[in-house]
Scaffold this motif. Sequence first.
Motif, PDB file in Angstrom:
ATOM      1  N   ALA A   1       0.846  -1.192   0.000  1.00  0.00           N
ATOM      2  CA  ALA A   1       0.000   0.000   0.000  1.00  0.00           C
ATOM      3  C   ALA A   1       0.885   1.247   0.000  1.00  0.00           C
ATOM      4  N   ILE A   2       1.350   1.625  -1.154  1.00  0.00           N
ATOM      5  CA  ILE A   2       2.275   2.763  -1.282  1.00  0.00           C
ATOM      6  C   ILE A   2       1.634   4.049  -0.767  1.00  0.00           C
ATOM      7  N   CYS A   3       0.302   4.132  -0.879  1.00  0.00           N
ATOM      8  CA  CYS A   3      -0.382   5.342  -0.431  1.00  0.00           C
ATOM      9  C   CYS A   3      -0.200   5.574   1.062  1.00  0.00           C
ATOM     10  N   VAL A   4      -0.093   4.515   1.854  1.00  0.00           N
ATOM     11  CA  VAL A   4       0.087   4.671   3.296  1.00  0.00           C
ATOM     12  C   VAL A   4       1.411   5.372   3.587  1.00  0.00           C
ATOM     13  N   ALA A   5       2.469   4.905   2.947  1.00  0.00           N
ATOM     14  CA  ALA A   5       3.779   5.534   3.155  1.00  0.00           C
ATOM     15  C   ALA A   5       3.765   6.983   2.678  1.00  0.00           C
ATOM     16  N   SER A   6       3.202   7.213   1.500  1.00  0.00           N
ATOM     17  CA  SER A   6       3.177   8.566   0.941  1.00  0.00           C
ATOM     18  C   SER A   6       2.459   9.535   1.870  1.00  0.00           C
ATOM     19  N   ARG A   7       1.300   9.133   2.363  1.00  0.00           N
ATOM     20  CA  ARG A   7       0.495  10.016   3.205  1.00  0.00           C
ATOM     21  C   ARG A   7       1.088  10.168   4.603  1.00  0.00           C
TER      22      ARG A   7
ATOM     23  N   ALA B   1       9.476   7.702   8.579  1.00  0.00           N
ATOM     24  CA  ALA B   1       8.011   7.656   8.624  1.00  0.00           C
ATOM     25  C   ALA B   1       7.533   6.244   8.960  1.00  0.00           C
ATOM     26  N   ARG B   2       8.194   5.229   8.399  1.00  0.00           N
ATOM     27  CA  ARG B   2       7.835   3.847   8.732  1.00  0.00           C
ATOM     28  C   ARG B   2       7.987   3.597  10.228  1.00  0.00           C
ATOM     29  N   ASP B   3       9.088   4.072  10.795  1.00  0.00           N
ATOM     30  CA  ASP B   3       9.318   3.863  12.227  1.00  0.00           C
ATOM     31  C   ASP B   3       8.319   4.639  13.076  1.00  0.00           C
ATOM     32  N   ALA B   4       7.842   5.774  12.525  1.00  0.00           N
ATOM     33  CA  ALA B   4       6.893   6.598  13.279  1.00  0.00           C
ATOM     34  C   ALA B   4       5.470   6.058  13.204  1.00  0.00           C
ATOM     35  N   GLU B   5       5.169   5.261  12.160  1.00  0.00           N
ATOM     36  CA  GLU B   5       3.779   4.858  11.894  1.00  0.00           C
ATOM     37  C   GLU B   5       3.066   4.249  13.104  1.00  0.00           C
ATOM     38  N   PRO B   6       3.660   3.302  13.834  1.00  0.00           N
ATOM     39  CA  PRO B   6       2.916   2.698  14.959  1.00  0.00           C
ATOM     40  C   PRO B   6       2.662   3.667  16.111  1.00  0.00           C
ATOM     41  N   LYS B   7       3.400   4.770  16.121  1.00  0.00           N
ATOM     42  CA  LYS B   7       3.316   5.689  17.259  1.00  0.00           C
ATOM     43  C   LYS B   7       2.680   7.027  16.874  1.00  0.00           C
TER      44      LYS B   7
ATOM     45  N   PHE C   1     -11.222  18.373   6.331  1.00  0.00           N
ATOM     46  CA  PHE C   1     -10.822  17.201   5.552  1.00  0.00           C
ATOM     47  C   PHE C   1     -12.027  16.550   4.894  1.00  0.00           C
ATOM     48  N   SER C   2     -11.805  16.041   3.673  1.00  0.00           N
ATOM     49  CA  SER C   2     -12.782  15.163   3.048  1.00  0.00           C
ATOM     50  C   SER C   2     -12.056  14.178   2.155  1.00  0.00           C
ATOM     51  N   GLY C   3     -12.454  12.895   2.215  1.00  0.00           N
ATOM     52  CA  GLY C   3     -11.922  11.915   1.284  1.00  0.00           C
ATOM     53  C   GLY C   3     -11.139  10.800   1.931  1.00  0.00           C
ATOM     54  N   LYS C   4     -10.077  10.404   1.242  1.00  0.00           N
ATOM     55  CA  LYS C   4      -9.279   9.259   1.654  1.00  0.00           C
ATOM     56  C   LYS C   4      -8.270   9.651   2.736  1.00  0.00           C
ATOM     57  N   TRP C   5      -8.169   8.843   3.767  1.00  0.00           N
ATOM     58  CA  TRP C   5      -7.232   9.090   4.857  1.00  0.00           C
ATOM     59  C   TRP C   5      -6.093   8.072   4.787  1.00  0.00           C
ATOM     60  N   HIS C   6      -6.330   6.863   5.280  1.00  0.00           N
ATOM     61  CA  HIS C   6      -5.428   5.721   5.100  1.00  0.00           C
ATOM     62  C   HIS C   6      -4.055   5.889   5.747  1.00  0.00           C
ATOM     63  N   ILE C   7      -4.017   6.487   6.928  1.00  0.00           N
ATOM     64  CA  ILE C   7      -2.809   6.431   7.748  1.00  0.00           C
ATOM     65  C   ILE C   7      -3.218   6.061   9.168  1.00  0.00           C
TER      66      ILE C   7
ATOM     67  N   PHE D   1      -7.904  16.856  12.223  1.00  0.00           N
ATOM     68  CA  PHE D   1      -8.626  17.961  11.592  1.00  0.00           C
ATOM     69  C   PHE D   1      -9.758  18.419  12.509  1.00  0.00           C
ATOM     70  N   ALA D   2     -10.025  19.708  12.474  1.00  0.00           N
ATOM     71  CA  ALA D   2     -11.126  20.239  13.277  1.00  0.00           C
ATOM     72  C   ALA D   2     -12.477  19.854  12.690  1.00  0.00           C
ATOM     73  N   GLU D   3     -12.517  19.716  11.346  1.00  0.00           N
ATOM     74  CA  GLU D   3     -13.784  19.401  10.683  1.00  0.00           C
ATOM     75  C   GLU D   3     -13.570  18.244   9.702  1.00  0.00           C
ATOM     76  N   ILE D   4     -14.535  17.323   9.687  1.00  0.00           N
ATOM     77  CA  ILE D   4     -14.513  16.185   8.771  1.00  0.00           C
ATOM     78  C   ILE D   4     -15.810  16.203   7.976  1.00  0.00           C
ATOM     79  N   ARG D   5     -15.715  16.190   6.664  1.00  0.00           N
ATOM     80  CA  ARG D   5     -16.924  16.131   5.830  1.00  0.00           C
ATOM     81  C   ARG D   5     -17.248  14.672   5.468  1.00  0.00           C
ATOM     82  N   HIS D   6     -16.411  14.032   4.691  1.00  0.00           N
ATOM     83  CA  HIS D   6     -16.558  12.610   4.412  1.00  0.00           C
ATOM     84  C   HIS D   6     -15.228  11.925   4.695  1.00  0.00           C
ATOM     85  N   PHE D   7     -15.324  10.749   5.265  1.00  0.00           N
ATOM     86  CA  PHE D   7     -14.127  10.004   5.644  1.00  0.00           C
ATOM     87  C   PHE D   7     -14.156   8.645   4.977  1.00  0.00           C
ATOM     88  N   ARG D   8     -13.125   8.350   4.176  1.00  0.00           N
ATOM     89  CA  ARG D   8     -13.008   7.060   3.510  1.00  0.00           C
ATOM     90  C   ARG D   8     -11.871   6.300   4.187  1.00  0.00           C
ATOM     91  N   PRO D   9     -12.176   5.361   5.051  1.00  0.00           N
ATOM     92  CA  PRO D   9     -11.145   4.762   5.904  1.00  0.00           C
ATOM     93  C   PRO D   9     -10.165   3.858   5.184  1.00  0.00           C
TER      94      PRO D   9
END
Length: 471
Positions: free
Chosen positions: A64-70, A82-88, A113-119, A127-135
């Motif tokens: 899932a390259i998108c996880v690393a990118s985001r 970033a990989r080492d930071a991900e679990p924390k 925020f609206s859309g894809k998150w994936h981290i 984010f203070a406000e969420i419109r749509h969340f795609r997990p």
Amino acid sequence: MAVLLGSLPAAEKPNVLFLFGDDLTWKGVHALGHEDIDTPNLDRLAARGTTFTHVYNPGGWHGAICVASRTMLMTGKQLWRARDAEPKLNQDYVAANKLWPQRLAAQGYRTCFSGKWHIEADHKKVFAEIRHFRPGGMAPDGKNAYFRPVEGKPDTWSASDPEEGGFWTGGEHWSAVVADDFAEFVGEKDERPWFMYLAFNAPHDPRQSPGEVLDRYPMSRVKVPANFLPLYPYREAMGAAKGLRDENLAPFPRTPFAVQTHRREYYAAITYLDAQIGRILDTLEKSPAAANTYVFFTADHGLSCGEHGLLGKQNLYDASVRVPFLVVGPGVPAGKKIDAPVYLQDAMPTVLKLAGAPVEADINFQDLRPHWEDKGTARDAVIGAYMDLQRMIERDGKKLILYPKAKVARVFDLKADPDEMEDLFATPEGKALAVPLFQRLLEIQRESGDPLDLTKDFPELAAGGSGEKSR
């Protein structure tokens, strides 16, 4: 004396609209790659602002390259950090208000925020406000979307049928939902400067769009890429065999018919995405915020759609690692093109600087403003990685790709060979290119915390060109 942005009243700070595509190669914008694809709204964005033509994602630590990118984008950390930071993330970043939107909120920004998150972070606290969340990483999967199409047999999948679900889950195509969210947001009364992060899922598969958009791309219009291959020779060594989900979308071996079909659907999904971005830009231009808003458009990574016989983003060819990157806003030159090597995650410190926020020493990416202000930059090369299976460096139009498990090195002169079709490694010219690229790659590995030791798999390159051949 110049006034520091951070000292400006909140009402004078700029707004920032960050538009983020998914699986969108740099060639997917007509103005950048001149593909036969309709992207009039992204083209007008390019004409109004500055285009960075050589923008890269550093890679990923799993499929899932998108996880690393985001994760890199939100933390400002280079790939392995970033990989080492991900679990924390929740413990060390969210709790400390150190993710990108939180840093902006500390400067008085309204964040949405609206859309894809994936981290691996709690978006509700980022984010203070969420419109749509795609997990998840993609729209609900299509059961009929794999190993297709097979010429001469009925296709198992329809890219324009809402009954397939996917991007139509919920009743409205997800690209249109994001545009709706922006119209609602920008029409609300609020005096604070704002940062809106609109993360489209398109054109990630399942690559769906309305029938009238798909009809604009008859098969006769869609070309097979020049670097098409039925099977990539190093697919096992690089981790791109049948076990990788993305690669299972088309049958093995690849056929021109299958690749044309997938590219047709990919182009249509991009064109429909472009139409929704057009809606967003039109809404912004009619709003009072227009004169004081920076617009950034990029994507989390690119995509191979038949190039080299590959169907995913888990490779280090330009189609997969290189993305569009457009910037429009106050003081940004119109129609300017910059070919310096940058990372898409450089958007993070750039926006922080525009907002008057500090860019702390723990941020590994660079402010891009000096590029469009003609004040020079420091980076001379970019690198890429996929797990422990692939490494890449690109410098001054020359590119080295390494597959450590197979002990294979590939060298390309991108100025003469932009489709990366002529591997020069076995030639004297290629060896002369490979050695300094390899040495610079080792230096950047050390700087960026990459733990993979390449010297044992490529002793000749490590020794500066002497010794036994590495392939």
